[in-house]
Design a protein around this motif. Structure first.
Motif, PDB file in Angstrom:
ATOM      1  N   CYS A   1      -1.194   8.266   4.198  1.00  0.00           N
ATOM      2  CA  CYS A   1      -2.661   8.281   4.192  1.00  0.00           C
ATOM      3  C   CYS A   1      -3.132   9.337   3.192  1.00  0.00           C
ATOM      4  CB  CYS A   1      -3.183   8.606   5.595  1.00  0.00           C
ATOM      5  SG  CYS A   1      -4.980   8.747   5.700  1.00  0.00           S
ATOM      6  N   PRO A   2      -4.101   9.011   2.340  1.00  0.00           N
ATOM      7  CA  PRO A   2      -4.571   9.992   1.363  1.00  0.00           C
ATOM      8  C   PRO A   2      -5.316  11.173   1.980  1.00  0.00           C
ATOM      9  CG  PRO A   2      -5.673   7.869   1.032  1.00  0.00           C
ATOM     10  CD  PRO A   2      -4.702   7.698   2.139  1.00  0.00           C
TER      11      PRO A   2
ATOM     12  N   CYS B   1      -5.472   4.061  10.050  1.00  0.00           N
ATOM     13  CA  CYS B   1      -4.598   5.227  10.081  1.00  0.00           C
ATOM     14  C   CYS B   1      -4.224   5.538  11.534  1.00  0.00           C
ATOM     15  CB  CYS B   1      -5.313   6.423   9.445  1.00  0.00           C
ATOM     16  SG  CYS B   1      -4.323   7.941   9.468  1.00  0.00           S
TER      17      CYS B   1
ATOM     18  N   LEU C   1       1.259   5.536   7.400  1.00  0.00           N
ATOM     19  CA  LEU C   1       0.456   4.355   7.677  1.00  0.00           C
ATOM     20  C   LEU C   1       1.276   3.190   8.226  1.00  0.00           C
ATOM     21  CD1 LEU C   1      -2.003   4.496   4.647  1.00  0.00           C
ATOM     22  CD2 LEU C   1      -2.491   5.033   7.051  1.00  0.00           C
TER      23      LEU C   1
ATOM     24  N   PHE D   1      -8.892   1.418   5.967  1.00  0.00           N
ATOM     25  CA  PHE D   1      -8.946   1.076   4.551  1.00  0.00           C
ATOM     26  C   PHE D   1      -9.106  -0.425   4.378  1.00  0.00           C
ATOM     27  CE2 PHE D   1      -6.448   4.864   5.186  1.00  0.00           C
ATOM     28  CZ  PHE D   1      -7.021   5.750   4.296  1.00  0.00           C
TER      29      PHE D   1
ATOM     30  N   LEU E   1      -7.234   4.137  -0.779  1.00  0.00           N
ATOM     31  CA  LEU E   1      -5.804   3.871  -0.647  1.00  0.00           C
ATOM     32  C   LEU E   1      -5.359   3.037  -1.847  1.00  0.00           C
ATOM     33  CD1 LEU E   1      -3.426   4.154   1.410  1.00  0.00           C
ATOM     34  CD2 LEU E   1      -4.054   1.868   2.197  1.00  0.00           C
TER      35      LEU E   1
ATOM     36  N   ALA F   1       0.853  -1.197   0.000  1.00  0.00           N
ATOM     37  CA  ALA F   1       0.000   0.000   0.000  1.00  0.00           C
ATOM     38  C   ALA F   1       0.879   1.233   0.000  1.00  0.00           C
ATOM     39  CB  ALA F   1      -0.897   0.004   1.244  1.00  0.00           C
ATOM     40  N   GLU F   2       0.333   2.330  -0.509  1.00  0.00           N
ATOM     41  CA  GLU F   2       1.069   3.583  -0.390  1.00  0.00           C
ATOM     42  C   GLU F   2       1.253   3.870   1.099  1.00  0.00           C
ATOM     43  OE1 GLU F   2      -1.226   7.102  -1.702  1.00  0.00           O
ATOM     44  OE2 GLU F   2      -2.916   5.739  -1.835  1.00  0.00           O
TER      45      GLU F   2
ATOM     46  N   GLY G   1      -8.920  -1.015  -1.056  1.00  0.00           N
ATOM     47  CA  GLY G   1      -8.432   0.289  -0.612  1.00  0.00           C
ATOM     48  C   GLY G   1      -9.514   1.270  -0.204  1.00  0.00           C
TER      49      GLY G   1
END
Length: 107
Positions: free
Chosen positions: A48-49, A67, A55, A74, A90, A44-45, A79
């Motif tokens: 956090c968006p 988070c 994260l 997520f 996500l 995962a990225e 995501g």
């Protein structure tokens, strides 16, 4: 540090996640985290968006990545963010577990 290239990218041995649910990694200049929830492993990225919280400092439970800064979580399948939040999902990438290690598939 894994190097990004066309096709799958080798991330390391399966033992990389032994005893850990989250581990930060860097792949081709991208900051990601490996997330293990039972037998499921995804990349995962790392940010956090919502507001960019790290994260890798969160927690994983019941198929969700939580988070560390907010109550948002997520879904590790797609995501999607938990109800009540209005920001993007996500970004996740599939990770294959093979006898020779963990492999990240291109998005």
């Amino acid at each position: 540090m894994a190097e990004a290239r066309p096709g799958p990218t080798y991330l390391g041995p399966v033992s990389l996640l032994t005893g850990r649910a989250l581990i930060p990694i860097r792949v081709g200049g991208r900051q990601l985290i490996l997330v293990r929830d039972g037998t499921r492993i995804v990349a995962a990225e790392r940010a956090c968006p919502h507001e960019g919280a790290d994260l890798s400092l969160g927690r994983c439970a019941a198929g969700r990545l939580h988070c560390p800064r907010h109550q948002a979580s997520f879904d590790l399948r797609d995501g999607s963010v938990s109800p009540g939040w209005s920001f993007r999902a996500l970004r996740l990438s599939p990770v294959a577990v093979r006898p020779d290690g963990l492999w990240l598939w291109p998005e």
